[in-house]
Design a protein around this motif. Structure first.
Motif, PDB file in Angstrom:
ATOM      1  N   MET A   1       0.838  -1.203   0.000  1.00 59.33           N
ATOM      2  CA  MET A   1       0.000   0.000   0.000  1.00 59.33           C
ATOM      3  C   MET A   1       0.876   1.258   0.000  1.00 59.33           C
ATOM      4  O   MET A   1       0.620   2.172  -0.761  1.00 59.33           O
ATOM      5  CB  MET A   1      -0.941  -0.005   1.202  1.00 59.33           C
ATOM      6  CG  MET A   1      -1.765   1.246   1.293  1.00 59.33           C
ATOM      7  SD  MET A   1      -3.185   1.317   2.417  1.00 59.33           S
ATOM      8  CE  MET A   1      -2.667   0.561   3.890  1.00 59.33           C
ATOM      9  N   ILE A   2       1.909   1.301   0.836  1.00 55.91           N
ATOM     10  CA  ILE A   2       2.785   2.468   0.911  1.00 55.91           C
ATOM     11  C   ILE A   2       3.461   2.714  -0.431  1.00 55.91           C
ATOM     12  O   ILE A   2       3.591   3.862  -0.872  1.00 55.91           O
ATOM     13  CB  ILE A   2       3.841   2.293   2.035  1.00 55.91           C
ATOM     14  CG1 ILE A   2       3.165   2.154   3.395  1.00 55.91           C
ATOM     15  CG2 ILE A   2       4.856   3.424   2.038  1.00 55.91           C
ATOM     16  CD1 ILE A   2       2.386   3.362   3.828  1.00 55.91           C
ATOM     17  N   GLU A  95      -5.955   5.806 -16.471  1.00 55.60           N
ATOM     18  CA  GLU A  95      -5.036   5.860 -15.333  1.00 55.60           C
ATOM     19  C   GLU A  95      -5.638   6.625 -14.152  1.00 55.60           C
ATOM     20  O   GLU A  95      -5.489   6.207 -12.998  1.00 55.60           O
ATOM     21  CB  GLU A  95      -3.725   6.507 -15.787  1.00 55.60           C
ATOM     22  CG  GLU A  95      -2.575   6.313 -14.855  1.00 55.60           C
ATOM     23  CD  GLU A  95      -1.249   6.760 -15.462  1.00 55.60           C
ATOM     24  OE1 GLU A  95      -0.297   6.883 -14.685  1.00 55.60           O
ATOM     25  OE2 GLU A  95      -1.160   6.988 -16.689  1.00 55.60           O
ATOM     26  N   ILE A  96      -6.320   7.709 -14.442  1.00 55.11           N
ATOM     27  CA  ILE A  96      -6.926   8.502 -13.366  1.00 55.11           C
ATOM     28  C   ILE A  96      -8.018   7.697 -12.677  1.00 55.11           C
ATOM     29  O   ILE A  96      -8.080   7.655 -11.441  1.00 55.11           O
ATOM     30  CB  ILE A  96      -7.482   9.843 -13.893  1.00 55.11           C
ATOM     31  CG1 ILE A  96      -6.354  10.686 -14.480  1.00 55.11           C
ATOM     32  CG2 ILE A  96      -8.192  10.608 -12.783  1.00 55.11           C
ATOM     33  CD1 ILE A  96      -6.810  11.939 -15.184  1.00 55.11           C
ATOM     34  N   GLU A  97      -8.867   7.027 -13.467  1.00 57.98           N
ATOM     35  CA  GLU A  97      -9.933   6.202 -12.872  1.00 57.98           C
ATOM     36  C   GLU A  97      -9.354   5.106 -11.984  1.00 57.98           C
ATOM     37  O   GLU A  97      -9.875   4.827 -10.911  1.00 57.98           O
ATOM     38  CB  GLU A  97     -10.817   5.561 -13.948  1.00 57.98           C
ATOM     39  CG  GLU A  97     -11.676   6.516 -14.718  1.00 57.98           C
ATOM     40  CD  GLU A  97     -11.043   6.894 -16.051  1.00 57.98           C
ATOM     41  OE1 GLU A  97      -9.798   6.770 -16.197  1.00 57.98           O
ATOM     42  OE2 GLU A  97     -11.772   7.328 -16.939  1.00 57.98           O
ATOM     43  N   GLU A  98      -8.274   4.505 -12.434  1.00 60.93           N
ATOM     44  CA  GLU A  98      -7.625   3.446 -11.650  1.00 60.93           C
ATOM     45  C   GLU A  98      -7.108   4.011 -10.323  1.00 60.93           C
ATOM     46  O   GLU A  98      -7.271   3.386  -9.272  1.00 60.93           O
ATOM     47  CB  GLU A  98      -6.474   2.838 -12.454  1.00 60.93           C
ATOM     48  CG  GLU A  98      -5.768   1.705 -11.742  1.00 60.93           C
ATOM     49  CD  GLU A  98      -4.592   1.166 -12.553  1.00 60.93           C
ATOM     50  OE1 GLU A  98      -3.603   0.764 -11.924  1.00 60.93           O
ATOM     51  OE2 GLU A  98      -4.669   1.158 -13.797  1.00 60.93           O
ATOM     52  N   ASP A  99      -6.508   5.178 -10.368  1.00 59.08           N
ATOM     53  CA  ASP A  99      -5.995   5.804  -9.141  1.00 59.08           C
ATOM     54  C   ASP A  99      -7.135   6.178  -8.199  1.00 59.08           C
ATOM     55  O   ASP A  99      -7.019   6.016  -6.983  1.00 59.08           O
ATOM     56  CB  ASP A  99      -5.148   7.030  -9.478  1.00 59.08           C
ATOM     57  CG  ASP A  99      -3.823   6.652 -10.138  1.00 59.08           C
ATOM     58  OD1 ASP A  99      -3.426   5.468 -10.055  1.00 59.08           O
ATOM     59  OD2 ASP A  99      -3.194   7.531 -10.749  1.00 59.08           O
ATOM     60  N   ILE A 100      -8.234   6.661  -8.750  1.00 61.13           N
ATOM     61  CA  ILE A 100      -9.402   7.012  -7.925  1.00 61.13           C
ATOM     62  C   ILE A 100      -9.955   5.754  -7.254  1.00 61.13           C
ATOM     63  O   ILE A 100     -10.236   5.763  -6.053  1.00 61.13           O
ATOM     64  CB  ILE A 100     -10.496   7.711  -8.765  1.00 61.13           C
ATOM     65  CG1 ILE A 100     -10.012   9.093  -9.223  1.00 61.13           C
ATOM     66  CG2 ILE A 100     -11.791   7.846  -7.965  1.00 61.13           C
ATOM     67  CD1 ILE A 100     -10.894   9.742 -10.276  1.00 61.13           C
ATOM     68  N   LYS A 104     -10.119   5.132  -3.208  1.00 58.71           N
ATOM     69  CA  LYS A 104     -11.391   4.811  -2.545  1.00 58.71           C
ATOM     70  C   LYS A 104     -11.282   3.501  -1.761  1.00 58.71           C
ATOM     71  O   LYS A 104     -11.815   3.386  -0.661  1.00 58.71           O
ATOM     72  CB  LYS A 104     -12.530   4.718  -3.572  1.00 58.71           C
ATOM     73  CG  LYS A 104     -12.981   6.059  -4.096  1.00 58.71           C
ATOM     74  CD  LYS A 104     -14.108   5.881  -5.100  1.00 58.71           C
ATOM     75  CE  LYS A 104     -14.629   7.205  -5.604  1.00 58.71           C
ATOM     76  NZ  LYS A 104     -15.729   7.028  -6.578  1.00 58.71           N
ATOM     77  N   ALA A 105     -10.594   2.523  -2.333  1.00 57.18           N
ATOM     78  CA  ALA A 105     -10.421   1.240  -1.646  1.00 57.18           C
ATOM     79  C   ALA A 105      -9.611   1.432  -0.356  1.00 57.18           C
ATOM     80  O   ALA A 105      -9.949   0.856   0.686  1.00 57.18           O
ATOM     81  CB  ALA A 105      -9.734   0.227  -2.561  1.00 57.18           C
TER      82      ALA A 105
END
Length: 150
Positions: A1-2, A95-100, A104-105
């Protein structure tokens, strides 16, 4: 995660460059630019839904709103112009959707852990309060019995 979060932080200059380009883009309406600017102001503002003083969650909600507003404005561009803007900033489609989704997760996981910890803490406090009340009641009953016996 980090590692993933540090990777997102390293992408911040790309996102900032894209935001700057979109705010000035002639294809976007005033409404679309306002939504983008509002998301960026939310990120920069100390006053928001989840205050920044709340560790992790306070920063995650800011990033989610900022990236969502950036994604909204980007999606309002015609596909060919959108691809060109992404290319110019070193980002890829989706890429932006994946980061969002990832942010959120993380936020859901942290919120769940926080609620679980809070429930355990409240349960412990409740048990301790109950023990004290039982001891206190027993003490009062013993005093009343002694007092009544004279």
């Amino acid at each position: 995660m980090i590692e993933r979060i540090s990777f997102l932080v390293k992408k911040a200059p790309k996102y900032a460059k894209l935001a700057w380009r979109l705010v000035r883009h002639p294809e976007l309406t005033l409404k679309e630019k306002s939504i983008l600017a509002g998301g960026l102001l939310y990120w920069a503002s100390p006053v928001d839904f989840i205050p920044g003083v709340i560790p992790a969650l306070g920063q995650l909600d800011d990033l989610i709103v900022a990236l969502s507003s950036l994604n909204y404005a980007l999606k309002k561009l015609p596909p060919d112009i959108r691809k060109q803007e992404l290319l110019e900033t070193g980002l890829e489609e989706g890429e932006i959707e994946e980061d969002i989704r990832y942010l959120k997760a993380i936020a859901r996981e942290i919120a769940g852990q926080t609620l679980n910890f809070s429930a355990k803490t409240l349960g412990f406090a409740g048990r301790q309060a109950t023990k004290l009340m039982i001891k206190g009641t027993g003490f009062l009953l013993r005093k009343l019995i002694k007092w009544s016996q004279g």
